[in-house]
Design a protein around this motif. Structure first.
Motif, mmCIF file in Angstrom:
data_model
loop_
_atom_site.group_PDB
_atom_site.id
_atom_site.type_symbol
_atom_site.label_atom_id
_atom_site.label_comp_id
_atom_site.label_asym_id
_atom_site.label_seq_id
_atom_site.Cartn_x
_atom_site.Cartn_y
_atom_site.Cartn_z
ATOM 1 N N TYR A 1 0.837 -1.199 0.000
ATOM 2 C CA TYR A 1 0.000 0.000 0.000
ATOM 3 C C TYR A 1 0.874 1.253 0.000
ATOM 4 O O TYR A 1 0.622 2.205 -0.758
ATOM 5 N N LEU A 2 1.903 1.280 0.842
ATOM 6 C CA LEU A 2 2.784 2.447 0.901
ATOM 7 C C LEU A 2 3.512 2.664 -0.423
ATOM 8 O O LEU A 2 3.720 3.805 -0.852
ATOM 9 N N GLN A 3 3.889 1.571 -1.062
ATOM 10 C CA GLN A 3 4.552 1.709 -2.361
ATOM 11 C C GLN A 3 3.596 2.290 -3.396
ATOM 12 O O GLN A 3 3.992 3.119 -4.233
ATOM 13 N N ARG A 4 2.324 1.887 -3.343
ATOM 14 C CA ARG A 4 1.333 2.444 -4.279
ATOM 15 C C ARG A 4 1.123 3.930 -4.024
ATOM 16 O O ARG A 4 0.945 4.718 -4.966
ATOM 17 N N VAL A 5 1.146 4.329 -2.754
ATOM 18 C CA VAL A 5 0.998 5.742 -2.422
ATOM 19 C C VAL A 5 2.175 6.536 -2.984
ATOM 20 O O VAL A 5 1.992 7.609 -3.580
ATOM 21 N N ARG A 6 3.388 6.012 -2.822
ATOM 22 C CA ARG A 6 4.570 6.695 -3.363
ATOM 23 C C ARG A 6 4.474 6.837 -4.877
ATOM 24 O O ARG A 6 4.788 7.893 -5.438
ATOM 25 N N ASP A 7 4.034 5.782 -5.534
ATOM 26 C CA ASP A 7 3.911 5.838 -6.992
ATOM 27 C C ASP A 7 2.835 6.831 -7.424
ATOM 28 O O ASP A 7 2.997 7.539 -8.427
ATOM 29 N N TYR A 8 1.755 6.886 -6.663
ATOM 30 C CA TYR A 8 0.641 7.775 -7.014
ATOM 31 C C TYR A 8 1.023 9.240 -6.798
ATOM 32 O O TYR A 8 0.776 10.101 -7.652
#
Length: 588
Positions: A115-122
């Protein structure tokens, strides 16, 4: 005459003894109170002289007037609020410690590191301000990609230790309460659907206000230089006002059963996780259910305004609201929702009301600290603290604008945060009441062919949600089984809307121990894992006392609606797991 003279001498001696006894008793009482005040720091009076005791023992008349707290004082109120809030924090961090690895860990159903990686990408900002604002959590500063399990446990254990300290001692300061708030914020903001409930924001808002109830650094039980601020007391009253009024308005604007007074006919049976009393409350006559709805409307729509009508009406408000929350606790497992709602209700009471909860020594010490503070001129740090409280009031007023607009809107949103830190939120509950209870029942089989004539499907049991017809409803509030609650939501959605459910099925196909710890019964315990798992959809109803089903020990009766998730095995799930970046489960 001699006898008369002797009587006079005896009378004088008796009076002398009585005076000495009274003086000794007074001295003992002062020592006892002094022991309670040993935590109170010494301070200088207006003439610069240092005094070790808040009240001079050389002024007995003044001391006797200060043995009881005066209306409008909140020294004891602060102690009750802090301990009550610490209890809720303890429960919340305990739930996190016992469940988060299976829900959010490296191999959890919805891994927090992904989830945190998706937030960083977003966001595209690395770990910059925009990323922190989007998802405020300490986990950004941990090695979450490789040690998310350790990080989640560290936060939960630290929170549990600190909240236990406050609960057991009643002592707290601003850094301690701020740390608890930041720790729980860090879990909520990576919790995804597991932490999507309104009481998470309610606990954070309640915890934020508690920071400003405390002295800056002192851990004294009764810090005489730091009285409970009126601004925070009123902020808590504003919080409970919004909670109850929001809950009442969402009902009036929601389900029509709140208008025709029939909602409670369905509520006990269809609430997320019923308890034993809910079974019997469901059986009560219709006139009683109508009365319950009327009482609900009175408590949520009328009683909140008692806060504006003076001290006596505020006390009535607090008593009614707490009684209402206790009734809700007794009749349902709504996690710690009702428990955390009680906390701001305590701000309705001043010290004279709460005094019976404390020992005589504590009451006397609080009264003396109050009297000492009244005689002091505000110092520099007192002025700074007053400025801080004024800034807090202005912040709350500003953040309340969209909340008030939402309360007045015909399209009122329920349980919504308008700022990333969840400082001021909007609340509500049961705007819509489901009329039928449906359950998703997971089943596994060891058969090679799931469609074979001789196939035997065996059912999994969850910790608390209905499953086995003969299992008594559980009683767990304020504890919270997050998976059980999400299964309730999944029952009136589809498995495509709940990707975690597919992940759960994959875990069951390998007898994953961490996941099975979230469940009550694994039919394949000590055996080879199931070859196939499916989900069936059933309609559940309470059995009726005195009838056949209840006589045979059944709390529930059920009827199959149809299939929910078709039979799947590891081969079928492999492409789905790859598309979500989940580790492919391997059969042991």
């Amino acid at each position: 005459m001699e006898d008369s003279g002797g009587d006079l001498h005896e009378e004088k001696r008796d009076k002398t003894k009585e005076k000495m006894s009274a003086d000794m008793g007074s001295d003992l009482r002062r020592r006892h109170v002094g022991s309670m005040l040993s935590d109170v720091p010494s301070s200088s009076d207006s003439s610069g002289r240092s005094s070790s005791n808040p009240i001079s023992t050389s002024e007995p008349e003044h001391s006797s007037r200060c043995q009881e707290s005066q209306p409008g004082s909140y020294w004891l109120c602060r102690l009750v609020i802090l301990r009550a809030l610490a209890f809720i924090y303890c429960v919340a961090f305990l739930v996190a410690l016992q469940q988060n690895k299976a829900l959010l860990g490296q191999n959890g159903l919805l891994p927090a590191n992904q989830y945190l990686q998706r937030v960083r990408d977003y966001v595209g900002d690395g770990v910059g301000w925009a990323t922190l604002r989007y998802s405020p959590t300490l986990l950004w500063f941990f090695d979450y990609e490789h040690s998310i399990n350790w990080s989640l446990d560290f936060i939960a254990v630290l929170g549990l230790v600190l909240s236990s300290f406050v609960l057991l001692t009643g002592r707290a300061n601003m850094p301690l309460m701020a740390t608890l708030w930041v720790l729980y914020h860090s879990l909520v903001n990576v919790g995804q659907v597991w932490y999507s409930f309104g009481w998470e924001s309610q606990l954070l808002e309640t915890g934020f206000l508690a920071i400003f109830m405390c002295p800056l650094m002192s851990l004294q039980l009764l810090p005489c230089n730091t009285p409970p601020p009126a601004m925070v007391i009123w902020a808590y009253r504003w919080l409970i006002f919004r909670i109850m009024l929001g809950a009442g308005l969402i009902k009036l604007r929601g389900d029509k059963c709140w208008h025709d007074l029939t909602c409670m006919k369905y509520h006990y049976e269809t609430q997320p996780v019923p308890n034993p009393l809910a079974y019997f409350m469901h059986q009560t006559p219709m006139w009683f259910h109508n009365f319950e709805v009327l009482v609900n409307h009175f408590i949520e729509l009328v009683v909140p305004f008692f806060l504006l009508l003076g001290r006596r009406m505020r006390i009535a408000h607090g008593l009614l609201q707490i009684l209402f929350q206790v009734l809700l606790i007794l009749s349902g497992n709504l996690s710690f929702l009702n428990w955390v709602t009680i906390v701001p209700c305590i701000a309705s009471f001043d010290d004279p009301v709460l005094a019976p909860l404390f020992s005589t020594a504590t009451r006397t010490a609080a009264a003396q600290v109050q009297a000492k503070h009244k005689g002091q001129h505000p110092g520099f740090w007192c002025r700074v603290r007053q400025g801080l409280h004024l800034a807090l009031g202005l912040l709350i007023a500003y953040l309340s604008i969209p909340v008030i607009q939402n309360l007045l809107s015909a399209r009122q949103h329920m349980n919504t945060s308008f700022d990333p830190l969840r400082i001021v939120n909007t609340y509500g509950a049961f705007g819509t009441v489901t009329k039928e209870r449906t359950e998703v029942i997971l089943q596994g089989t060891a058969s090679a062919d799931p469609k074979g004539v001789s196939v035997v499907w065996e059912e999994y049991e969850f910790k608390c949600k209905p499953g086995s017809l003969k299992r008594r409803p559980c009683l767990i509030s304020p504890y919270h089984y997050r998976l059980d609650w999400l299964m309730w939501f999944a029952a009136f959605q589809t498995y495509e809307q709940n990707e975690w459910l597919v992940h759960l099925v994959g875990k069951l196909l390998i007898n994953d121990n961490a996941t099975l710890d979230l469940m009550d019964h694994n039919p394949f315990h000590g055996r080879y894992p199931p070859r196939w798992v499916r989900a069936e959809h059933f309609r559940y109803q309470f059995s009726h006392p005195g009838r056949k089903n209840a006589a045979t020990g059944k709390w529930w009766i059920r009827k199959r609606i149809g299939g929910y998730l078709p039979p799947v095995n590891l081969e079928i799930l492999a492409p789905y797991f790859r598309s979500h970046g989940w580790n492919l489960p391997e059969r042991l």
